[in-house]
Enzyme design. Structure first.
Site, PDB file in Angstrom:
ATOM      1  N   GLY A 449      -1.717  74.175 -44.790  1.00  0.00           N
ATOM      2  CA  GLY A 449      -0.862  73.259 -45.541  1.00  0.00           C
ATOM      3  C   GLY A 449      -1.706  72.552 -46.566  1.00  0.00           C
ATOM      4  N   SER A 450      -1.153  71.525 -47.225  1.00  0.00           N
ATOM      5  CA  SER A 450      -1.956  70.886 -48.260  1.00  0.00           C
ATOM      6  C   SER A 450      -3.162  70.154 -47.684  1.00  0.00           C
ATOM      7  CB  SER A 450      -1.122  69.936 -49.113  1.00  0.00           C
ATOM      8  OG  SER A 450       0.137  69.736 -48.574  1.00  0.00           O
ATOM      9  N   PHE A 451      -2.994  69.537 -46.522  1.00  0.00           N
ATOM     10  CA  PHE A 451      -4.109  68.744 -46.012  1.00  0.00           C
ATOM     11  C   PHE A 451      -4.491  69.098 -44.595  1.00  0.00           C
ATOM     12  CE2 PHE A 451      -2.363  66.069 -49.370  1.00  0.00           C
ATOM     13  CZ  PHE A 451      -3.497  65.946 -50.145  1.00  0.00           C
ATOM     14  N   GLY A 452      -4.234  70.294 -44.183  1.00  0.00           N
ATOM     15  CA  GLY A 452      -4.612  70.656 -42.827  1.00  0.00           C
ATOM     16  C   GLY A 452      -4.151  72.054 -42.519  1.00  0.00           C
ATOM     17  N   ASP A 563       6.061  68.895 -54.249  1.00  0.00           N
ATOM     18  CA  ASP A 563       5.298  70.128 -54.104  1.00  0.00           C
ATOM     19  C   ASP A 563       6.219  71.296 -53.742  1.00  0.00           C
ATOM     20  OD1 ASP A 563       3.036  71.642 -54.242  1.00  0.00           O
ATOM     21  OD2 ASP A 563       2.195  71.007 -52.317  1.00  0.00           O
TER      22      ASP A 563
END
Ligand SMILES: *[C@@H]1O[C@H](CO)[C@@H](O)[C@H](O)[C@H]1NC(C)=O
Ligand SMILES: *[C@@H]1O[C@H](CO)[C@@H](O)[C@H](O)[C@H]1NC(C)=O
Ligand SMILES: *[C@@H]1O[C@H](CO)[C@@H](O)[C@H](O)[C@H]1NC(C)=O
Ligand SMILES: *[C@@H]1O[C@H](CO)[C@@H](O)[C@H](O)[C@H]1NC(C)=O
Ligand SMILES: *[C@@H]1O[C@H](CO)[C@@H](O)[C@H](O)[C@H]1NC(C)=O
Ligand SMILES: *[C@@H]1O[C@H](CO)[C@@H](O)[C@H](O)[C@H]1NC(C)=O
Ligand SMILES: *[C@@H]1O[C@H](CO)[C@@H](O)[C@H](O)[C@H]1NC(C)=O
Ligand SMILES: *[C@@H]1O[C@H](CO)[C@@H](O)[C@H](O)[C@H]1NC(C)=O
Ligand SMILES: *[C@@H]1O[C@H](CO)[C@@H](O)[C@H](O)[C@H]1NC(C)=O
Ligand SMILES: *[C@@H]1O[C@H](CO)[C@@H](O)[C@H](O)[C@H]1NC(C)=O
Length: 719
Positions: A449-452, A563
C-alpha cells in the site's frame, strides 16, 4: 496583331489564336462564311457569344474554352451549325440551361461544356447526338437524372458528368453503351446500387463513381472487367468485402475504395495486381493482417491503409516495393517491428501513428524494439519470469520480519494501547493476529500500500481478512494510519472496503480489513490470464463512482480520497468493486472546500492543480477518476512508455474521440464482437465522460453525482 487585318481575309478557312485577343468576339467573324475551324481557346475573351458566330454553317470545330465568356448560350445554337463536329466551351462562365437546339448539331462527335455554370437538367435530346464520342458536362450545376436516352449514344467512349448535383440511380442504360471506356460520375448525389451490368462494358478502363451515396456491396461482376485501369468507388456507403477475384483485374493501376464500410480481410490474391500503383483502402472496416503478398505488388507507389482495424505485424515483404513513395498505416491495430529497409528508410512517424504496439526507430516516435519482442504473449511470459522470483523473495522477507517482531513484543501490552477507540468494530487483538493458530503463520503477502504492506490473514473465527501493516519507520506512515482510520472506520458503503478492526501499539499499527478475494483492478487489467468484458469494466467504474459520490456528497464531512488508481480498487467474490487505501485521504472541514497538502498522490493520476500547488479538493478525485476511466477502457497506463513529450493518455484519448475510438480501445474488448459499430458508440460516450472529468480547469469538471447518473445511462443503453 491587327484584328481588321485578319477579318478582311474573307476566304479564311481556319483561325487559331492563343494568348492574344482581349475583349469581345468580333461580330464580323460571322461573315467568314467559309470558316471551318475557329479556335480561340485560352484567351481573355469576355462577354456573350454573338449569334453570328453560331451561324457559320461551314464550321466543323469551335473552340472557345478557357476564356471569360459568360451569359446563356443562345437557345438556337445548333440550328446554324449543321457541320459542327467539335464544340468546346469549357472553363468559362456560361450560365442557363443546355439548350435543346444543340441536338440539331447532329454531326457532333465531341461536346465539352465542362467547368461552367450550366444549370437545369440534362436534356433528353442529347440522345439524338448519336455521333458523340466524347461528352463532358462535368463541373456545372446540373441536376435531375441521367436521361434515359443516353443509351442511344452507341459510339460514346467518354462520359463525364462529375461534379454536378445529379441524382437518382446510375442507370442500367449506361451498360448498353458498349463502346464506353471512361465513365466519370463522381461528386454527385447518385444513390442506390452500383449496377451489376457494368461488367458488360468490356472496354471500360476508367470508372469513377466516388463521392456519391451508393450503397450495398460492390457487385462481384465488377471484378470481371479484366482490362480496367482505374476503379474509384471511394466516399460512398459501400459495404461487403473485397473478393478473392480482385486478382483478375490484371491491368489495374489505381484502386480507390476508401471511405466506405468495406469489411473482412484483404485477400492475399491482391498481391497478383502487379501493375497497381495507387491503392487507397483507408477509412473502412477492414480486419485481419496485411497480407505478406503485398510485397509482390512491385509497381506500388502510393498505399493508404489507414483508419481500418488491421492487426498483426507489418510484413517485411513491403521492403521490396522499391517505387513506394507514400504509405499510411496509421489508425490501425498493428503491432511489432516497423520494417526499416527499402522505401521504409524515408517514411516518417506520420505513416504509423495510432497503432496498437509498433516498435522501431526512435524518429518514428514508437518505442524501440526489444529482441524477440513484438508479441504480447512473449511480453507476458517475460513479465511472469521476472516478477515471480521478486514476489517470492518479498514474501520470504516479509514473513521473517513479522516473525521477528512477534518474538520481540510483549503480548500483554497490545490490546490496551489502541490509539483509537473503535467501539463498533470487532475487537481483534494483536495476539489473535499474530499468534492465533491460523494467524500470520499462514500469512500471504498481498501487496504494497502507500505506507505499508498488506497481508492476507485468517482470524480465529476462520474469517479471511486483509491486514495492512504500517511501516513505522516512516513518520508519514504513522500519520497515514490515523488518517485512514478516521477517514473510513466509521463509514459504511457497499463500495468501500470495510475496516473490521484496527490494531495498534507503539511499534505496530495495522488495519484489519475485509478480504477481497479477487484482488485489485490493476491485476485484472494487466494480467494475461484474465480479461474483463465491457460490462464488468462498466460495473466496476460505476461502483467506484458511487463510492466517490458517497465520500464527496454522502457524509457530513466530505472526504477526498486523493489517490484514485486501479491498484486501489479491489474486487470481492462477486466482482463488486471496493475503493481502498485511504492513507492520504483528506477530511474537508465544513466550509472548506479545498485544502493544501504536501503528501503527494500517484503521478499520472494527479490533477494538475494538485501537482503544482498541492491543492486538494473533490475535483482532484474527479480528475483521477477520469484518468482511471480512460485507463480501464484503453488498458494503457497514464505512465506508459508511449506517452512522452507532450502526448499523454488524456490527449491521446481526446484526439481519438469520437472518430477513432477503435484505435485506442483495449483490443480485447472487440474480440468476437459482432456489433462493433454499436459498441464503439457507447465506448465513445464513456471516453467523452472521462474527458469531462479530467479537464484542466477544476471548475469545469463534472461532479461525481452526475458521473454516476451518466455512467448508469450508458450502461442502460449498452444493455
Ligand atoms: C444565319 O445565317 C443565315 C444565312 O446563312 C441567315 O439567313 C440567318 O439570318 C442567320 N441567323 C442569325 C441568327 O444570324
Ligand atoms: C467567373 O466569374 C467570376 C465572377 O463572377 C470570376 O471570379 C471568375 O474568375 C470567372 N471564371 C471564369 C472561368 O472566367
Ligand atoms: C432544329 O432546327 C430546326 C430548323 O433548323 C428547328 O425547326 C428545330 O426547332 C430545331 N430543334 C430544336 C430542338 O431546337
Ligand atoms: C430526336 O430523335 C427522336 C427520335 O428518336 C425524334 O423524334 C426527335 O425529333 C429528334 N429530335 C431532334 C431535335 O432531332
Ligand atoms: C450483359 O449483356 C447481356 C446481353 O447483352 C445480358 O444478357 C446480360 O444480362 C448483361 N449482364 C448483366 C450483368 O446485366
Ligand atoms: C450492406 O448495405 C445494405 C444496404 O445499405 C444492407 O442491406 C446490407 O445488410 C449491408 N450488408 C452488410 C454485409 O453489412
Ligand atoms: C481516393 O479517394 C479519396 C476520397 O474520395 C481521395 O481523397 C484520395 O486522394 C483518393 N486516392 C487516390 C490514390 O486516388
Ligand atoms: C498515384 O500516386 C502518385 C503518388 O505516388 C500520385 O502522384 C498520383 O497522382 C496518383 N494517381 C492518381 C490517379 O491519383
Ligand atoms: C529517399 O528520398 C530521397 C530524396 O528525397 C531519394 O533520393 C531516395 O532514393 C529515397 N530512398 C528510398 C529508399 O526511397
Ligand atoms: C495518415 O492518415 C492519418 C489519418 O488520416 C493522418 O493523420 C496522417 O497524417 C497520414 N499520414 C501521412 C504520412 O500522410
Amino acid at each position: 496583331m491587327n484584328k481588321s487585318l485578319v477579318f478582311n481575309i474573307w476566304n479564311l478557312l481556319a483561325i487559331s489564336f492563343s494568348s492574344l485577343p482581349i475583349g469581345l468576339i468580333p461580330k464580323e467573324i460571322g461573315n467568314l462564311n467559309k470558316l471551318e475551324i475557329l479556335d480561340l481557346t485560352d484567351n481573355y475573351l469576355s462577354g456573350h457569344i454573338s449569334s453570328n458566330v453560331l451561324n457559320i454553317s461551314t464550321l466543323t470545330r469551335l473552340g472557345l474554352g478557357y476564356n471569360d465568356l459568360s451569359g446563356p448560350i443562345l437557345p438556337n445554337i445548333g440550328s446554324g451549325l449543321a457541320n459542327l463536329k467539335e464544340l468546346s466551351l469549357y472553363s468559362n462562365n456560361f450560365t442557363g440551361k443546355i439548350p435543346k437546339s444543340i441536338s440539331n448539331a447532329s454531326k457532333l462527335t465531341s461536346l465539352v461544356l465542362s467547368l461552367n455554370k450550366f444549370s437545369g437538367i440534362i436534356p433528353d435530346v442529347l440522345g439524338n447526338l448519336t455521333n458523340l464520342i466524347d461528352l463532358r458536362l462535368d463541373g456545372n450545376d446540373l441536376n435531375g437524372l441521367i436521361p434515359s436516352t443516353i443509351n442511344k449514344l452507341q459510339g460514346l467512349q467518354r462520359l463525364d458528368l462529375s461534379d454536378n448535383m445529379l441524382k437518382g440511380y446510375v442507370i442500367e442504360g449506361l451498360c448498353q453503351i458498349r463502346s464506353l471506356s471512361a465513365l466519370y460520375l463522381a461528386h454527385n448525389v447518385f444513390s442506390g446500387l452500383v449496377p451489376r451490368c457494368l461488367e458488360n462494358l468490356t472496354s471500360l478502363q476508367m470508372l469513377d463513381l466516388s463521392s456519391n451515396k451508393l450503397i450495398s456491396c460492390i457487385p462481384s461482376s465488377l471484378w470481371n472487367i479484366k482490362d480496367i485501369l482505374m476503379v474509384d468507388l471511394s466516399s460512398n456507403a459501400l459495404n461487403g468485402t473485397i473478393p478473392l477475384e480482385i486478382s483478375s483485374l490484371r491491368a489495374l493501376i489505381l484502386l480507390n475504395l476508401s471511405n466506405n464500410q468495406i469489411s473482412g480481410n484483404i485477400p492475399p490474391t491482391i498481391g497478383d495486381l502487379q501493375t497497381l500503383q495507387n491503392l487507397s483502402l483507408e477509412n473502412n472496416k477492414l480486419q485481419g493482417s496485411i497480407p505478406e503478398s503485398f510485397g509482390k505488388m512491385i509497381s506500388m507507389e502510393f498505399l493508404d491503409l489507414s483508419e481500418n482495424y488491421l492487426s498483426g505485424v507489418i510484413p517485411k515483404s513491403l521492403e521490396s516495393l522499391v517505387h513506394l513513395k507514400y504509405i499510411n498505416l496509421s489508425y490501425n491495430l498493428l503491432y511489432g517491428e516497423i520494417p526499416s529497409g527499402g522505401p521504409f528508410r524515408n517514411f516518417t512517424a506520420e505513416s504509423f501513428v495510432m497503432n496498437e504496439d509498433l516498435c522501431g526507430k526512435p524518429q518514428l516516435r514508437v518505442k524501440p524494439c526489444k529482441k524477440g519482442s513484438g508479441h504480447r504473449s512473449t511480453k507476458g511470459m517475460l513479465l511472469i519470469k521476472c516478477l515471480l522470483p521478486v514476489m517470492l523473495a518479498v514474501i520470504i522477507v516479509a514473513s521473517c520480519i513479522i516473525f521477528l517482531k512477534h518474538k520481540r513484543n510483549d503480548v500483554n501490552d497490545s490490546t490496551n494501547r489502541d490509539l483509537l477507540n473503535l467501539e463498533m468494530l470487532a475487537r481483534v487483538s494483536y495476539y489473535e493476529l499474530l499468534q492465533g493458530t491460523n494467524g500470520f503463520d499462514e500469512c500471504n503477502f498481498l501487496g504494497q500500500g502507500s505506507f505499508g504492506s498488506v497481508y492476507k490473514g485468517i482470524l480465529s473465527s476462520g474469517q479471511m481478512v486483509a491486514v495492512k501493516v504500517f511501516n513505522l519507520n516512516l513518520e508519514e506512515a504513522s500519520r497515514s494510519f490515523d488518517t485512514e482510520c478516521i477517514a473510513i472506520c466509521n463509514l459504511r458503503h457497499r463500495n468501500l472496503v470495510k475496516i473490521i478492526s484496527s490494531c495498534s501499539n507503539v511499534d505496530f499499527k495495522s488495519l484489519i480489513m475485509e478480504f477481497m478475494p479477487n484482488g485489485s483492478l490493476e491485476r485484472w487489467l494487466y494480467s494475461h490470464n484474465y480479461c474483463l468484458d465491457i460490462l464488468q469494466r462498466l460495473n466496476i467504474m460505476i461502483d467506484i463512482a458511487s463510492a466517490l459520490e458517497y465520500l464527496h456528497h454522502g457524509s457530513s464531512t466530505p472526504i477526498v480520497h486523493c489517490d484514485i488508481k486501479p491498484s486501489n480498487v479491489l474486487l470481492d467474490e462477486e466482482m463488486v468493486a471496493h475503493l481502498s487505501d485511504f492513507g492520504i485521504s483528506k477530511l474537508l472541514g465544513e466550509e472548506k472546500l479545498q485544502i493544501y497538502t504536501k503528501t503527494f498522490a500517484t503521478a499520472g493520476y494527479m490533477a494538475p492543480e494538485y501537482g503544482s500547488e498541492g491543492l486538494v479538493s473533490m475535483k482532484g478525485d474527479v480528475y483521477s477518476y477520469g484518468i482511471m476511466l480512460m485507463e480501464v477502457f484503453t488498458r494503457k497506463k497514464s505512465i506508459d512508455d508511449m506517452f512522452v513529450e507532450g502526448l499523454s493518455l488524456k490527449c491521446w484519448v481526446s484526439k481519438s474521440t469520437p472518430h477513432s475510438i477503435i484505435n485506442i480501445l483495449d483490443a480485447n474488448l472487440l474480440q468476437g464482437d459482432h456489433q462493433i459499430g454499436n459498441t464503439l458508440l457507447h465506448i465513445s460516450s464513456i471516453f467523452e465522460l472521462a474527458l469531462n472529468c479530467s479537464t484542466d480547469l477544476p471548475e469545469t469538471r463534472m461532479n461525481m453525482a452526475d458521473v454516476v447518473v451518466s455512467l448508469k445511462n450508458i450502461k442502460a443503453m449498452f444493455m
